[in-house]
Design an enzyme around this catalytic site. Structure first.
Site, mmCIF file in Angstrom:
data_model
loop_
_atom_site.group_PDB
_atom_site.id
_atom_site.type_symbol
_atom_site.label_atom_id
_atom_site.label_comp_id
_atom_site.label_asym_id
_atom_site.label_seq_id
_atom_site.Cartn_x
_atom_site.Cartn_y
_atom_site.Cartn_z
ATOM 1 N N ASP A 46 0.833 -1.209 0.000
ATOM 2 C CA ASP A 46 0.000 0.000 0.000
ATOM 3 C C ASP A 46 0.860 1.248 0.000
ATOM 4 O OD1 ASP A 46 -2.257 -1.454 0.219
ATOM 5 O OD2 ASP A 46 -2.494 -1.206 2.370
ATOM 6 N N LYS A 68 -3.587 3.677 -3.379
ATOM 7 C CA LYS A 68 -4.275 4.719 -4.139
ATOM 8 C C LYS A 68 -3.273 5.487 -4.981
ATOM 9 C CE LYS A 68 -7.880 5.447 -0.756
ATOM 10 N NZ LYS A 68 -7.849 5.717 0.647
ATOM 11 N N MET A 188 -8.171 8.562 10.078
ATOM 12 C CA MET A 188 -8.879 8.943 8.851
ATOM 13 C C MET A 188 -9.893 10.061 9.131
ATOM 14 S SD MET A 188 -9.397 5.208 7.098
ATOM 15 C CE MET A 188 -9.628 4.189 8.530
HETATM 16 N N1 SAH Z 1 -3.470 -0.020 9.773
HETATM 17 C C1 SAH Z 1 -3.016 1.329 9.981
HETATM 18 C C2 SAH Z 1 -4.133 2.334 9.885
HETATM 19 C C3 SAH Z 1 -4.787 2.386 8.549
HETATM 20 S S1 SAH Z 1 -6.011 3.611 8.438
HETATM 21 C C4 SAH Z 1 -2.307 1.412 11.330
HETATM 22 O O1 SAH Z 1 -2.376 0.490 12.125
HETATM 23 O O2 SAH Z 1 -1.631 2.406 11.562
HETATM 24 C C5 SAH Z 1 -5.095 4.953 7.803
HETATM 25 C C6 SAH Z 1 -5.031 6.066 8.802
HETATM 26 O O3 SAH Z 1 -3.979 5.831 9.728
HETATM 27 C C7 SAH Z 1 -4.702 7.417 8.216
HETATM 28 O O4 SAH Z 1 -5.846 8.064 7.680
HETATM 29 C C8 SAH Z 1 -4.187 8.163 9.415
HETATM 30 O O5 SAH Z 1 -5.231 8.569 10.263
HETATM 31 C C9 SAH Z 1 -3.443 7.050 10.136
HETATM 32 N N2 SAH Z 1 -1.999 7.051 9.827
HETATM 33 C C10 SAH Z 1 -1.306 6.035 9.315
HETATM 34 N N3 SAH Z 1 0.004 6.357 9.201
HETATM 35 C C11 SAH Z 1 0.114 7.611 9.664
HETATM 36 C C12 SAH Z 1 1.218 8.500 9.812
HETATM 37 N N4 SAH Z 1 2.452 8.154 9.462
HETATM 38 N N5 SAH Z 1 0.976 9.733 10.336
HETATM 39 C C13 SAH Z 1 -0.258 10.105 10.698
HETATM 40 N N6 SAH Z 1 -1.329 9.299 10.571
HETATM 41 C C14 SAH Z 1 -1.144 8.065 10.066
#
Ligand code: SAH
Length: 515
Positions: A46, A68, A188
């Site tokens: 991803d 995306k 998100m």
């Molecule tokens: N599985 C992922 C989350 C996926 S949903 C996890 O465990 O982290 C995707 C959301 O994660 C984004 O919209 C944001 O809110 C958050 N996110 C993921 N990486 C991030 C980062 N480096 N900095 C800030 N927010 C992050």
């Protein structure tokens, strides 16, 4: 779907690993995840699963992007599931690399269900979730003694695009965990920050209730914006932050438990070129000084054939000179291939250019007899010359084909019996990304062959880009000359040819530039 392997005509099912890549920075994957990534035949990744991690895969690994592009999903979940099934059915070892943890809002559960249904074996490999680590790295702990006894991770994403429906959903989430008084973490949620803050106020939180947004956590352009539920949305709008971002609401959102900003290279983004062994060490030292590092181009070391003449009669030499750790490693490879015992070197003295080479040599149980005070080829030549005897000594220079000729020239000039072995060559791999260059302040080079390899990619582009903003950092004089020859204007040269020397040169340059 047909699970027969076309080539062998027998059932041959592979295995899918649902691997969490961590929150962005390539070194925040687990050891288990990394080992699988290094071995897999196919990786399906991803956008959030840092591209830098992909350089860990083996050259034959098939890389499939499932994220995306420009906001549009390039693959539906069904298509991704289909790929996983198809590749596994061909008997491949598949890593499905997902940002953070695969089971935290990553649709990892759906992929797991689909694999189970198809009776494809799979394994979940946890990852460091952004929900906890992104706030934590920004100095915001998700729990704190007596202040926050729980934390609640909520997705602000709803399949329903209707604003009213989203409000109903978010209100019910906030009300649902209200009594616990824990830290609220919204994922998100960038697009509905204002709504979230308003709903928190409406749920009875005071206007001064702390809240923060951390955008692009762990990356070079990480932004932390703290405030209260009354003013956060406005501040974030002004700062024009980019996704992904996390919203934190709770008492700990006002914390800033971090000290890295006081480090000499904090906030500085540095691109690295060089061999893996060197780049890994350099990256670690630079990161300890607070910098963000990006792998720009890897150099590969290839040993050269035709070294029999040196190894057949090693004991004729009185000195062997190593000008790099690569040379030391190749030398020992040659020893092993020829079943040579280390005691053959019993009467031979060894000189090294600097401490990195000396450290590498020590790993093989040899302590250098000579190392100059200043780690340059010139200093090594001058210093060693004083110890050499024209009658008695016979010197073997074990260098790269592209290595500095100053040693050979000096010794020959003084009539020292010298042979130069072209032990290996260095070849540049592909550039990881031109786009990344725009975001860098410095770009490091650890050899003149590294400079040539980089320029070869696109000489004109190099000149244009490089001349404008990048500061090139050379490990030594010869590398600096190669950079100057390529038209490079801003060159910083390390005083000593080591990882520490390179780091020090950048720190001093930053100070000179008023930091
Ligand atoms: N599985 C992922 C989350 C996926 S949903 C996890 O465990 O982290 C995707 C959301 O994660 C984004 O919209 C944001 O809110 C958050 N996110 C993921 N990486 C991030 C980062 N480096 N900095 C800030 N927010 C992050």
């Amino acid at each position: 779907m047909d699970y027969h392997d076309g080539n062998q005509g027998k059932i041959n099912r592979g295995h899918v690993y649902l691997v969490g890549a961590g929150p962005g920075s390539a070194d925040l994957i687990t050891v288990r995840g990394l080992r699988l990534l290094q071995r897999c035949d196919t990786v399906v990744y991803d956008r959030l699963a840092g591209e830098e991690l992909l350089s860990e895969t083996k050259p034959s690994c098939e890389r499939i992007y499932a994220g995306k592009r420009g906001g549009h999903p390039s693959m539906t979940q069904e298509e991704i599931n289909h790929i996983l099934l198809e590749k596994a059915a061909k008997g491949r070892m598949v890593v499905r690399l997902k940002g953070g943890d695969p089971f935290v809002f990553g649709r990892g559960g759906e992929e797991a269900e689909c694999l189970m249904q198809a009776q494809i074996p799979f394994t979940y490999v946890p990852g460091v979730t952004s929900a906890v680590s992104v706030p934590g790295l920004a100095g915001i702990p998700v729990t704190h003694r007596e202040l926050s006894r729980s934390f609640h991770v909520i997705t602000a994403h709803t399949t329903d695009r209707d604003e009213a429906a989203r409000e109903v959903y978010l209100r019910s989430q906030i009300e649902g965990v209200k009594a616990a008084e824990g830290t609220l973490i919204f994922l998100m949620g960038c697009s509905c920050l204002e709504m979230i803050c308003r709903l928190l106020l409406e749920s009875g939180k005071p206007p001064q209730f702390p809240a923060a947004v951390v955008a692009r956590g762990t990356r070079y352009d990480e932004t932390v914006i703290s405030g209260t539920i009354s003013d956060l949305a406005g501040r974030v709008r002004e700062a024009n932050v980019k996704s992904p971002a996390i919203i934190i609401a709770g008492d700990t959102a006002s914390f800033c438990l971090r000290t890295e900003s006081s480090l000499p290279l904090s906030g500085v983004r540095i691109g690295l070129t060089g061999t893996r062994a060197l780049t890994e060490r350099l990256s670690q030292t630079l990161r300890e000084a607070g910098a963000e590092t990006v792998w720009v181009q890897e150099l590969f070391v290839h040993k050269r054939d035709g070294q029999e003449q040196y190894f057949e009669n090693l004991s004729v030499y009185t000195w062997i000179v190593f000008t790099s750790a690569n040379g030391v490693r190749i030398f020992w490879e040659q020893m092993r291939e020829r079943n040579l015992d280390v005691r053959i070197l019993g009467g031979v003295k060894v000189a090294v250019i600097g401490s990195g080479t000396a450290d590498c040599l020590r790993e093989y149980g040899l302590w250098a007899d000579y190392m100059p005070d200043t780690y340059t080829a010139g200093a090594l030549a001058a210093g060693l010359l004083k110890l050499l005897d024209r009658e008695r000594d016979r010197v073997l220079l074990y260098q790269a084909r592209e290595g500095n000729p100053v040693l050979e020239e000096t010794f020959r000039r003084y009539g020292i019996n010298t042979e130069r072995a072209f032990a290996y060559t260095v070849e540049a791999g592909e550039l990881h990304s031109w786009a990344a260059l725009d975001t860098l302040t410095y770009l490091t080079f650890a050899s003149s062959s590294g400079v040539r390899g980089f320029i070869r990619e696109d000489p004109e582009r190099f000149a244009r880009k490089e001349l404008r903003h990048l500061r090139a950092v050379a490990i030594g004089e010869k590398t600096a000359q190669a950079l100057a020859g390529a038209g490079c204007k801003h060159i910083v040269t390390a005083a000593s040819c080591t990882v520490r020397g390179l780091t020090q040169a950048i720190v001093e340059d930053m100070q000179l530039r008023g930091r």
